[in-house]
Scaffold this motif. Structure first.
Motif, PDB file in Angstrom:
ATOM      1  N   UNK A 111      25.579  32.307 -64.902  1.00  0.00           N
ATOM      2  CA  UNK A 111      24.660  30.995 -65.081  1.00  0.00           C
ATOM      3  C   UNK A 111      23.567  31.538 -66.225  1.00  0.00           C
ATOM      4  N   UNK A 112      23.132  32.515 -65.241  1.00  0.00           N
ATOM      5  CA  UNK A 112      22.387  33.497 -66.159  1.00  0.00           C
ATOM      6  C   UNK A 112      21.653  33.590 -68.098  1.00  0.00           C
ATOM      7  N   UNK A 113      23.250  34.029 -67.545  1.00  0.00           N
ATOM      8  CA  UNK A 113      23.805  34.234 -69.695  1.00  0.00           C
ATOM      9  C   UNK A 113      24.193  32.854 -70.699  1.00  0.00           C
ATOM     10  N   UNK A 114      24.480  31.710 -69.454  1.00  0.00           N
ATOM     11  CA  UNK A 114      23.959  30.531 -70.510  1.00  0.00           C
ATOM     12  C   UNK A 114      22.771  29.850 -70.875  1.00  0.00           C
ATOM     13  N   UNK A 115      21.903  30.253 -69.648  1.00  0.00           N
ATOM     14  CA  UNK A 115      20.173  30.340 -69.993  1.00  0.00           C
ATOM     15  C   UNK A 115      20.041  30.826 -71.232  1.00  0.00           C
ATOM     16  N   UNK A 116      20.371  31.778 -70.962  1.00  0.00           N
ATOM     17  CA  UNK A 116      20.045  33.032 -72.076  1.00  0.00           C
ATOM     18  C   UNK A 116      20.224  32.186 -73.507  1.00  0.00           C
ATOM     19  N   UNK A 117      21.274  31.828 -73.692  1.00  0.00           N
ATOM     20  CA  UNK A 117      21.795  31.694 -74.644  1.00  0.00           C
ATOM     21  C   UNK A 117      21.599  30.490 -75.376  1.00  0.00           C
ATOM     22  N   UNK A 118      21.103  29.005 -74.034  1.00  0.00           N
ATOM     23  CA  UNK A 118      20.971  27.967 -74.702  1.00  0.00           C
ATOM     24  C   UNK A 118      19.398  27.672 -74.673  1.00  0.00           C
ATOM     25  N   UNK A 119      18.899  28.771 -74.879  1.00  0.00           N
ATOM     26  CA  UNK A 119      16.997  28.847 -74.480  1.00  0.00           C
ATOM     27  C   UNK A 119      16.933  29.546 -75.867  1.00  0.00           C
ATOM     28  N   UNK A 120      18.174  30.657 -76.468  1.00  0.00           N
ATOM     29  CA  UNK A 120      18.120  31.180 -77.724  1.00  0.00           C
ATOM     30  C   UNK A 120      18.353  30.235 -78.411  1.00  0.00           C
ATOM     31  N   UNK A 157      18.969  29.338 -56.557  1.00  0.00           N
ATOM     32  CA  UNK A 157      17.757  29.373 -56.558  1.00  0.00           C
ATOM     33  C   UNK A 157      17.362  31.257 -56.816  1.00  0.00           C
ATOM     34  N   UNK A 158      18.535  31.754 -57.200  1.00  0.00           N
ATOM     35  CA  UNK A 158      18.776  33.489 -56.938  1.00  0.00           C
ATOM     36  C   UNK A 158      18.706  33.999 -58.857  1.00  0.00           C
ATOM     37  N   UNK A 159      19.939  32.669 -59.795  1.00  0.00           N
ATOM     38  CA  UNK A 159      19.670  32.616 -60.683  1.00  0.00           C
ATOM     39  C   UNK A 159      18.533  32.651 -61.655  1.00  0.00           C
ATOM     40  N   UNK A 174      21.654  22.993 -66.329  1.00  0.00           N
ATOM     41  CA  UNK A 174      22.743  23.544 -66.676  1.00  0.00           C
ATOM     42  C   UNK A 174      23.425  25.015 -66.497  1.00  0.00           C
ATOM     43  N   UNK A 175      22.422  25.804 -66.248  1.00  0.00           N
ATOM     44  CA  UNK A 175      22.624  27.791 -65.769  1.00  0.00           C
ATOM     45  C   UNK A 175      23.136  27.316 -64.124  1.00  0.00           C
ATOM     46  N   UNK A 176      22.064  26.584 -63.543  1.00  0.00           N
ATOM     47  CA  UNK A 176      22.640  26.520 -62.598  1.00  0.00           C
ATOM     48  C   UNK A 176      23.604  25.510 -61.722  1.00  0.00           C
ATOM     49  N   UNK A 177      23.833  24.375 -62.261  1.00  0.00           N
ATOM     50  CA  UNK A 177      25.611  23.763 -62.713  1.00  0.00           C
ATOM     51  C   UNK A 177      26.555  24.881 -62.586  1.00  0.00           C
ATOM     52  N   UNK A 178      26.153  25.832 -63.721  1.00  0.00           N
ATOM     53  CA  UNK A 178      27.560  26.491 -63.949  1.00  0.00           C
ATOM     54  C   UNK A 178      27.595  27.543 -63.147  1.00  0.00           C
ATOM     55  N   UNK A 179      26.199  28.039 -62.436  1.00  0.00           N
ATOM     56  CA  UNK A 179      26.905  29.060 -60.529  1.00  0.00           C
ATOM     57  C   UNK A 179      27.612  28.393 -60.206  1.00  0.00           C
TER      58      UNK A 179
END
Length: 129
Positions: free
Chosen positions: A13-22, A74-76, A56-61
């Motif tokens: 989920x964190x990786x998805x967040x970072x990719x989306x933000x980049x 919350x952890x993500x 989206x990152x939370x959803x994927x998590x």
């Protein structure tokens, strides 16, 4: 459900967040470069893209873990906030201000909602009558 699987889901989920933000940052920087738009005019767009990426990152998590969506969301979000804090503190020698605390609180809420929805949309949730 093992802790290793939950941690793996949070990192995805964190990786998805970072990719989306980049990707969003690249698109917004190209808009700023090649149009007459200003940073101030894109302030709300930037916030909206940040909120979408956290959801989206939370959803994927939640979808990957299939359990405890609110907790893993919350952890993500906490992992993301810690990463941002470390970059800001170590790179710029500043801490969060009150507006950033508000944003990160909203990020956590949306990531938790995304995690809950991800668990509910996962393939395991079929009920037998």
């Amino acid at each position: 459900m093992g802790a290793k699987h939950m941690l793996s889901s949070m990192f995805k989920g964190l990786l998805a967040i970072l990719i989306f933000i980049v990707i969003s940052s690249i698109v917004l920087s190209l808009i700023l470069r090649f149009t007459s738009a200003t940073e101030q005019s894109l302030k709300w767009v930037t916030l909206a893209l940040s909120l979408i990426s956290m959801f989206a990152g939370g959803f994927l998590t939640g979808k990957k873990a299939q359990v405890k969506g609110w907790m893993l969301g919350a952890g993500t979000s906490l992992m993301f906030s810690m990463l941002v804090f470390l970059v800001q503190y170590l790179g710029y020698q500043t801490t969060f201000n009150s507006m950033q605390y508000l944003h990160h609180g909203l990020f956590m809420l949306l990531c938790m909602i995304g995690g809950i929805m991800g668990v509910n949309f996962s393939s395991h949730s079929t009920y037998k009558k």
